[in-house]
Design a protein around this motif. Structure first.
Motif, PDB file in Angstrom:
ATOM      1  N   THR C 259       0.853  -1.188   0.000  1.00 33.92           N
ATOM      2  CA  THR C 259       0.000   0.000   0.000  1.00 33.92           C
ATOM      3  C   THR C 259       0.889   1.239   0.000  1.00 33.92           C
ATOM      4  O   THR C 259       1.668   1.440   0.932  1.00 33.92           O
ATOM      5  N   ALA C 260       0.751   2.042  -1.045  1.00 33.77           N
ATOM      6  CA  ALA C 260       1.561   3.262  -1.102  1.00 33.77           C
ATOM      7  C   ALA C 260       1.299   4.120   0.131  1.00 33.77           C
ATOM      8  O   ALA C 260       0.149   4.310   0.534  1.00 33.77           O
ATOM      9  N   GLY C 261       2.357   4.619   0.734  1.00 32.93           N
ATOM     10  CA  GLY C 261       2.223   5.500   1.881  1.00 32.93           C
ATOM     11  C   GLY C 261       1.988   4.794   3.203  1.00 32.93           C
ATOM     12  O   GLY C 261       1.805   5.452   4.235  1.00 32.93           O
ATOM     13  N   PHE C 262       1.999   3.466   3.202  1.00 35.35           N
ATOM     14  CA  PHE C 262       1.823   2.704   4.447  1.00 35.35           C
ATOM     15  C   PHE C 262       2.857   3.153   5.484  1.00 35.35           C
ATOM     16  O   PHE C 262       4.045   3.228   5.196  1.00 35.35           O
ATOM     17  N   ALA C 263       2.400   3.449   6.691  1.00 35.85           N
ATOM     18  CA  ALA C 263       3.318   3.850   7.758  1.00 35.85           C
ATOM     19  C   ALA C 263       3.695   2.617   8.579  1.00 35.85           C
ATOM     20  O   ALA C 263       2.823   1.864   9.024  1.00 35.85           O
ATOM     21  N   GLU C 264       4.966   2.412   8.769  1.00 36.87           N
ATOM     22  CA  GLU C 264       5.456   1.184   9.401  1.00 36.87           C
ATOM     23  C   GLU C 264       4.846   0.942  10.775  1.00 36.87           C
ATOM     24  O   GLU C 264       4.533   1.875  11.516  1.00 36.87           O
ATOM     25  N   ASN C 309       6.283  -3.245   7.141  1.00 38.15           N
ATOM     26  CA  ASN C 309       6.455  -2.062   6.294  1.00 38.15           C
ATOM     27  C   ASN C 309       5.964  -2.364   4.870  1.00 38.15           C
ATOM     28  O   ASN C 309       6.682  -2.257   3.898  1.00 38.15           O
ATOM     29  N   THR C 310       4.675  -2.725   4.781  1.00 36.34           N
ATOM     30  CA  THR C 310       4.120  -3.126   3.479  1.00 36.34           C
ATOM     31  C   THR C 310       3.691  -1.914   2.657  1.00 36.34           C
ATOM     32  O   THR C 310       2.532  -1.784   2.251  1.00 36.34           O
ATOM     33  N   THR C 311       4.670  -1.043   2.444  1.00 40.63           N
ATOM     34  CA  THR C 311       4.472   0.105   1.566  1.00 40.63           C
ATOM     35  C   THR C 311       4.523  -0.377   0.109  1.00 40.63           C
ATOM     36  O   THR C 311       4.661  -1.576  -0.149  1.00 40.63           O
ATOM     37  N   ALA C 312       4.428   0.552  -0.839  1.00 35.64           N
ATOM     38  CA  ALA C 312       4.502   0.171  -2.250  1.00 35.64           C
ATOM     39  C   ALA C 312       5.836  -0.522  -2.543  1.00 35.64           C
ATOM     40  O   ALA C 312       6.857  -0.212  -1.915  1.00 35.64           O
ATOM     41  N   VAL C 313       5.816  -1.430  -3.472  1.00 35.83           N
ATOM     42  CA  VAL C 313       7.039  -2.150  -3.838  1.00 35.83           C
ATOM     43  C   VAL C 313       8.166  -1.179  -4.164  1.00 35.83           C
ATOM     44  O   VAL C 313       9.316  -1.366  -3.749  1.00 35.83           O
ATOM     45  N   GLU C 314       7.867  -0.117  -4.883  1.00 32.78           N
ATOM     46  CA  GLU C 314       8.901   0.854  -5.269  1.00 32.78           C
ATOM     47  C   GLU C 314       9.556   1.513  -4.056  1.00 32.78           C
ATOM     48  O   GLU C 314      10.674   2.018  -4.145  1.00 32.78           O
ATOM     49  N   ASP C 315       8.817   1.548  -2.964  1.00 30.42           N
ATOM     50  CA  ASP C 315       9.324   2.232  -1.779  1.00 30.42           C
ATOM     51  C   ASP C 315       9.929   1.265  -0.759  1.00 30.42           C
ATOM     52  O   ASP C 315      10.369   1.692   0.301  1.00 30.42           O
ATOM     53  N   GLY C 316       9.917  -0.026  -1.108  1.00 32.15           N
ATOM     54  CA  GLY C 316      10.542  -1.000  -0.213  1.00 32.15           C
ATOM     55  C   GLY C 316       9.524  -1.728   0.643  1.00 32.15           C
ATOM     56  O   GLY C 316       9.500  -1.543   1.868  1.00 32.15           O
ATOM     57  N   CYS C 317       8.715  -2.560   0.000  1.00 22.91           N
ATOM     58  CA  CYS C 317       7.747  -3.379   0.740  1.00 22.91           C
ATOM     59  C   CYS C 317       8.513  -4.507   1.415  1.00 22.91           C
ATOM     60  O   CYS C 317       9.138  -5.331   0.752  1.00 22.91           O
ATOM     61  N   VAL C 318       8.424  -4.558   2.738  1.00 23.41           N
ATOM     62  CA  VAL C 318       9.336  -5.452   3.468  1.00 23.41           C
ATOM     63  C   VAL C 318       8.813  -5.696   4.874  1.00 23.41           C
ATOM     64  O   VAL C 318       8.095  -4.869   5.443  1.00 23.41           O
TER      65      VAL C 318
END
Lengths: 391, 391, 391
Positions: C259-264, C309-318
């Protein structure tokens, strides 16, 4: 005339690369034999990329570090009973490439990450303890930049007839809009000599005035610094840097055994000199059978600091003999007290320092007697820090 | 079709290493001859590890620095009477490897340690003067990071039929949790041309919105910047950055002789453009016999800064012609005044800049006349800083 | 006995250089075949100078980074349908040379510039969020230094009879006058195994007492971390690090889609262990057909952090599975709560961690069942941060 010169490093020209270079009498010719000079680049750990020149004059070997401001890393004397080590064993595993030395760390202590040399210059804009502005922001970091600036030019000359070996290195400490300084360092030795002569020229490249500082941090550890080792100097005056040093003032020139947790003590001195303004300072071991001494001009280097740090060997048991243009107080304090060297635009200053190894009792005694002769009146030994000398 | 492409750098693939690579018409074929492209890695001093590409199109030679964000280091024109230097002589001995540039220094001025290029980009997250938070902690350092980020990919193409030479470099400025930006830079020239065309694409790699800044710091020194040199531009408005610049407003576009201790003066401009939104700015020498000009799109680069720094040659006598997305004020100030470029997630922005060298009076005059035609009404020249433009 | 040992790196000795080195069964002999070990130095971009060892045991390939503290960069499993990637895609293009990681940046966040590994150690003096003193000056930067310290010694051993492959690396984190620590890391695998065994010894080189911290930041992204992936652990207790994590406490062990913008969100856990003090934690994909698990000793690593930290893949989903000696709070906070490891002078501590890849449903189920058996009573799941655990 059998004299040859090699440019070891200059722009794209790099004799350190690949398997490095080895130069000996077969490359030079002449009557003198038995020396060998090697230059190579390190690969492992914190040393990755460090360029190193090892000069073996047949008796004394010294390793010079172009990548660390032409510091002398370590030396060794080929004694009758094997190699005698000159330098100290730092807990830092060097020589450390400047990329691993965080000089700009807010603490101002990043320099410590690279500190393991026999001789490292502290300067040129400043040296001494970190200096902060009123808001706590770092202005001058510990011991300045020059020891972590790389030489852009290194040249070796060997005279096969006289046996003289000369290594020249140029290092710059420049920031656009700020100081622009060049160190042109010449290290000279001779076949089978136990003496290294350093001649440093500090050049103000700017058209405008500059103020510089330079301190030679010359460091010795075990075996020379054994329990009972002594510093022999000819002080006019001795002042403890702080209260902790004051506690040890009575034995300021004696060293005890290595002691875990030992807190460093520093003494500030002014020294007597001879008619040619030369003074000498000696470190000798407990039995006076080995020593190392420094000879220099007190007009060039008027202040002397003795750093005693006989902590456990693992933590870096070491003493520093430190002739300088100033005491290693924060730059602002030294500036206030006039202990900087002004340089007009395009002007330069010259510094000469001789480092001698004394491999036997006779040589130690001779050096000691020369120093005793300088002591024309008793030293003033202060029991407390002095507000003009101690920040 | 005689077109060939080399990947000079890509992961483990590295044509810069060892003795480097040399490419000329014998490698490409086609009817066009006389160019040569070299790529190598520097070894000495602050340049250790810097990867460099030198493109000689037969007339103009330009050195590009992949290790320094695809900056143009210096250029030279092969004139009838020898080589004409384009760039400036910084007191910094570069090109400087980013490992020696302390961008995170608390002062925010570490960038100055690496500054010596003909053209260096300032950005991408920010550029301009250092920006601090209320507690004095550095938020944005001088001129940002992109000029000290290394390209991970470099590709050269040569068309042997048209004589077109193209160098593409990709550089990233990413921090986990923060901005993720890529610069894809294309530098293009042609056999015997005196023109360099730069096309930069700035890509927001993130899925989330970003704001960027980009300023081209294009710098010229002696001989072009002689006493009496002038900037010719087509300003709608000229504003001195501060009171010191205001003192020189009457002669904002004239340069005096190099002067030791000269304090820099900066002027902020908005320029007229033609129907295609193109503007041009020229620096010409005192006799109008040599010049260099920039052509670009004012929609992409709406703000122009002129940096006058005619200090002594030893200290870096230079002027900067600086088209940008903003003025080089602290990032916060520029943000407040809307001078940033918003980029949606995965979006990109394009910037084009042409740099031309004018080797004779005719070419200078032609460029000057083109600029005069843009000046459709007189400029507003402010006597004082403007609160919206000047931090 | 077909066992061979290579010193890959040791002072001037460097098998990473030039074209690197490739070692396989033809170099070792013995009955076991099909593995290959490569070592080389990277050249491009931020990776310039990074020394890398790739161990392919025939089934599992893991890349180890001597230059980055013996981190495991990435791994890959040779599945029936092609290569299965183990690790994550960071927005940082690594592996990053420490010269490009500004640990001393005032923000304390410089570590993020180099963060892209499957497994990176955080320590050894400290780990966790940046820690500042009362004046706002950085005392301990994010996650400490060890992940950006280069190994000075790397040794590879292969047993051609048993198929055991062992890589030893030594890394030091020393500062003169401060902590002097050595990590001696051993990474062990076996022909066609899907298991990596790490044995770390942390040695206090000083004669004086030290306190250390160590956290294994083990990171997984897509494809393992798909929408619906789960962490399976045996918690005694689960605590959300902050209010934002508390909002997600009900699904603390489930992962949503990127999810883009997901906060850890971070959860702190204490885990049950078996009679030998071993615990296991598993990450499995949504269908339970792939997984990765960690096995370790809760006496050595008593605290566990789960970083979502399931942010967007481009931002480092991890996600990070992070067993440690402590929670990644600022060092001062953890010190106050006793979550450091004291080490007497010259003493050492040992840490063992096994990383297993589960390439099929059967293996995932087996790991899951082993963990379920540890859960001898229900977990206490807190709805709010705990003042003793959460800074």
């Amino acid at each position: 005339m059998a004299q040859k010169t090699w440019t070891l490093l200059d722009g794209q020209h790099n004799l350190f690369g690949g398997d490095g270079v080895v130069i000996d009498a077969s490359d030079v010719g002449g009557s003198q034999q038995g020396y060998v000079i090697k230059a190579w680049t390190e690969h492992a750990g914190l040393s990755q990329g460090v360029q190193r020149v090892s000069i073996d004059n047949g008796t004394l070997t010294v390793d010079v570090l172009p990548t660390r401001g032409m510091s002398l890393w370590r030396a060794a004397y080929a004694g009758a009973n094997g190699e005698e080590f000159l330098g100290w064993k730092s807990p830092v595993r060097g020589p450390v490439h400047p990329a691993y030395v965080p000089l700009s760390e807010a603490s101002g202590l990043g320099w410590l990450d690279g500190f393991d040399e026999l001789l490292v210059r502290c300067g040129l804009e400043s040296n001494g303890a970190p200096d902060f502005d009123a808001s706590g922001q770092l202005k001058y970091s510990l011991h300045g930049r020059i020891g972590n600036r790389p030489a852009h030019f290194v040249q070796l000359s060997v005279d096969g007839d006289t046996g003289e070996i000369t290594l020249i290195g140029e290092v710059e400490e420049c920031r656009f809009h700020f100081l622009k300084l060049r160190l042109r360092s010449t290290i000279r030795t001779r076949l089978n000599s136990n003496i290294l002569e350093i001649t440093d020229e500090v050049i103000n490249l700017s058209a405008s005035r500059a103020e510089i500082q330079l301190l030679y941090h010359v460091n010795f550890g075990i075996p020379l610094l054994d329990a009972g080792a002594q510093v022999v100097a000819a002080p006019q005056r001795v002042v403890p840097r702080n209260d902790h040093a004051a506690e040890g003032i009575a034995s300021w020139h004696h060293f005890g055994a290595e002691t875990a947790g030992f807190a460093e003590q520093v003494y500030f001195l002014e020294l007597f000199a001879d008619g040619q303004h030369k003074t000498r300072t000696l470190l000798k071991n407990a039995h006076g059978t080995r020593g190392a001494s420094l000879v220099y001009d007190t007009r060039q280097l008027p202040y002397f600091s003795l750093w005693k740090n006989t902590t456990a060997v693992e933590d870096g048991c070491v003493t520093g003999l430190e002739p300088g243009t100033n005491f290693p107080n924060p730059r602002s304090f030294e500036g206030t007290h006039g202990r900087t060297v002004p340089l007009k635009g395009r002007a330069s200053a010259r510094f000469e320092l001789t480092l001698a190894y004394h491999p036997d009792e006779e040589s130690v005694t001779e050096a000691e007697q020369a120093i005793r002769r300088l002591q024309t009146s008793p030293p003033q030994v202060a029991n407390r820090p002095d507000a003009n000398w101690c920040a």
